[in-house]
Design a protein around this motif. Structure first.
Motif, PDB file in Angstrom:
ATOM      1  N   LEU A 123       5.346  88.266  89.365  1.00 50.68           N
ATOM      2  CA  LEU A 123       5.738  87.913  90.396  1.00 50.68           C
ATOM      3  C   LEU A 123       7.140  89.016  89.518  1.00 50.68           C
ATOM      4  O   LEU A 123       7.060  90.346  90.189  1.00 50.68           O
ATOM      5  N   ALA A 124       8.021  88.689  89.028  1.00 52.26           N
ATOM      6  CA  ALA A 124       9.526  89.973  88.395  1.00 52.26           C
ATOM      7  C   ALA A 124       8.437  91.493  87.977  1.00 52.26           C
ATOM      8  O   ALA A 124       9.568  92.549  88.929  1.00 52.26           O
ATOM      9  N   ASP A 125       7.513  91.299  87.013  1.00 48.02           N
ATOM     10  CA  ASP A 125       6.924  92.687  86.707  1.00 48.02           C
ATOM     11  C   ASP A 125       6.991  93.020  87.265  1.00 48.02           C
ATOM     12  O   ASP A 125       7.011  94.066  87.766  1.00 48.02           O
ATOM     13  N   GLU A 126       6.229  92.670  88.774  1.00 47.95           N
ATOM     14  CA  GLU A 126       5.535  93.570  90.125  1.00 47.95           C
ATOM     15  C   GLU A 126       6.900  94.267  90.741  1.00 47.95           C
ATOM     16  O   GLU A 126       6.422  95.317  91.344  1.00 47.95           O
ATOM     17  N   ILE A 127       8.128  93.057  91.028  1.00 45.43           N
ATOM     18  CA  ILE A 127       8.998  93.649  91.443  1.00 45.43           C
ATOM     19  C   ILE A 127       9.453  95.154  91.023  1.00 45.43           C
ATOM     20  O   ILE A 127       9.696  95.978  91.877  1.00 45.43           O
ATOM     21  N   VAL A 128       9.810  94.891  89.824  1.00 48.77           N
ATOM     22  CA  VAL A 128      10.738  96.195  88.906  1.00 48.77           C
ATOM     23  C   VAL A 128       9.504  96.831  88.596  1.00 48.77           C
ATOM     24  O   VAL A 128      10.110  98.726  89.032  1.00 48.77           O
ATOM     25  N   SER A 129       8.425  97.095  88.633  1.00 48.51           N
ATOM     26  CA  SER A 129       7.690  98.258  87.965  1.00 48.51           C
ATOM     27  C   SER A 129       5.990  97.518  89.038  1.00 48.51           C
ATOM     28  O   SER A 129       4.923  97.204  88.426  1.00 48.51           O
ATOM     29  N   PRO A 130       5.575  98.429  90.362  1.00 51.75           N
ATOM     30  CA  PRO A 130       4.398  98.557  90.617  1.00 51.75           C
ATOM     31  C   PRO A 130       3.468  99.299  89.998  1.00 51.75           C
ATOM     32  O   PRO A 130       3.524  99.549  89.257  1.00 51.75           O
ATOM     33  N   SER A 131       2.566  97.975  89.587  1.00 51.10           N
ATOM     34  CA  SER A 131       1.143  97.916  89.115  1.00 51.10           C
ATOM     35  C   SER A 131      -0.111  97.838  90.451  1.00 51.10           C
ATOM     36  O   SER A 131       0.479  97.632  91.527  1.00 51.10           O
ATOM     37  N   THR A 132      -1.568  97.909  89.569  1.00 46.25           N
ATOM     38  CA  THR A 132      -2.480  97.467  90.460  1.00 46.25           C
ATOM     39  C   THR A 132      -3.014  96.477  91.059  1.00 46.25           C
ATOM     40  O   THR A 132      -3.688  95.592  91.236  1.00 46.25           O
ATOM     41  N   ARG A 133      -1.724  95.547  89.880  1.00 48.10           N
ATOM     42  CA  ARG A 133      -2.375  93.720  89.989  1.00 48.10           C
ATOM     43  C   ARG A 133      -2.874  93.455  91.118  1.00 48.10           C
ATOM     44  O   ARG A 133      -3.506  92.420  91.785  1.00 48.10           O
ATOM     45  N   PHE A 134      -1.998  93.605  92.131  1.00 48.30           N
ATOM     46  CA  PHE A 134      -1.523  93.027  93.220  1.00 48.30           C
ATOM     47  C   PHE A 134      -2.900  93.832  94.711  1.00 48.30           C
ATOM     48  O   PHE A 134      -2.638  93.488  95.611  1.00 48.30           O
ATOM     49  N   HIS A 135      -3.676  94.962  93.693  1.00 51.07           N
ATOM     50  CA  HIS A 135      -4.322  95.753  95.064  1.00 51.07           C
ATOM     51  C   HIS A 135      -5.394  94.893  94.813  1.00 51.07           C
ATOM     52  O   HIS A 135      -6.227  94.562  94.236  1.00 51.07           O
TER      53      HIS A 135
END
Length: 135
Positions: A123-135
């Motif tokens: 969660l923290a990583d995605e807030i800071v650096s958007p990735s494709t993990r949540f798509h």
């Protein structure tokens, strides 16, 4: 109240009125969640990009995610929607500005869909650096 409702009213945590009866949507099955995620242009609470945009716009949350303080606020390595609700509540997120459905969506897209859990580091990583993990 007699008002019509549409897909924007249908999400976990919503209260809808049918005739004179008021219902709260408490959950959903996997197929319904998947349909909503696949059609997130209609079901905005299933749109992870929009959810993360909301989270990133909170400066205190972004800074906590960036510094490691956000992860430190969780007491375990894998958390539930209730754990996420509690910690994000410390940053001003309540049911009005971050629904239960949105939190469940984060767990489904970035964690374990069956157990509805998520690693705070993800969660923290995605807030800071958007990735494709949540798509």
């Amino acid at each position: 109240n007699g008002d019509a409702f549409d897909e924007t009213n249908l999400y976990v945590g919503a209260a809808i009125q049918v005739l004179k009866h008021r219902f709260r949507i408490l959950g959903s099955n996997n197929g319904t969640f998947k349909y909503m995620e696949d059609n997130c242009h209609k079901f905005v609470r299933s749109n992870t990009e929009g959810i993360f945009s909301k989270l990133r716009s909170n400066t205190a949350l972004y800074e906590a995610a960036n510094s490691g303080d956000l992860v430190a606020q969780f007491s375990k390595d894998v958390v539930t929607p209730a754990d996420i609700r509690t910690v994000l509540g410390n940053f001003g997120f309540d049911q009005e500005n971050l629904t239960e459905h949105e939190i469940i969506n984060l767990c489904r897209k970035g964690g374990d869909k069956e157990l509805m859990t998520l690693k705070p580091t993800v969660l923290a990583d995605e807030i800071v650096s958007p990735s494709t993990r949540f798509h």
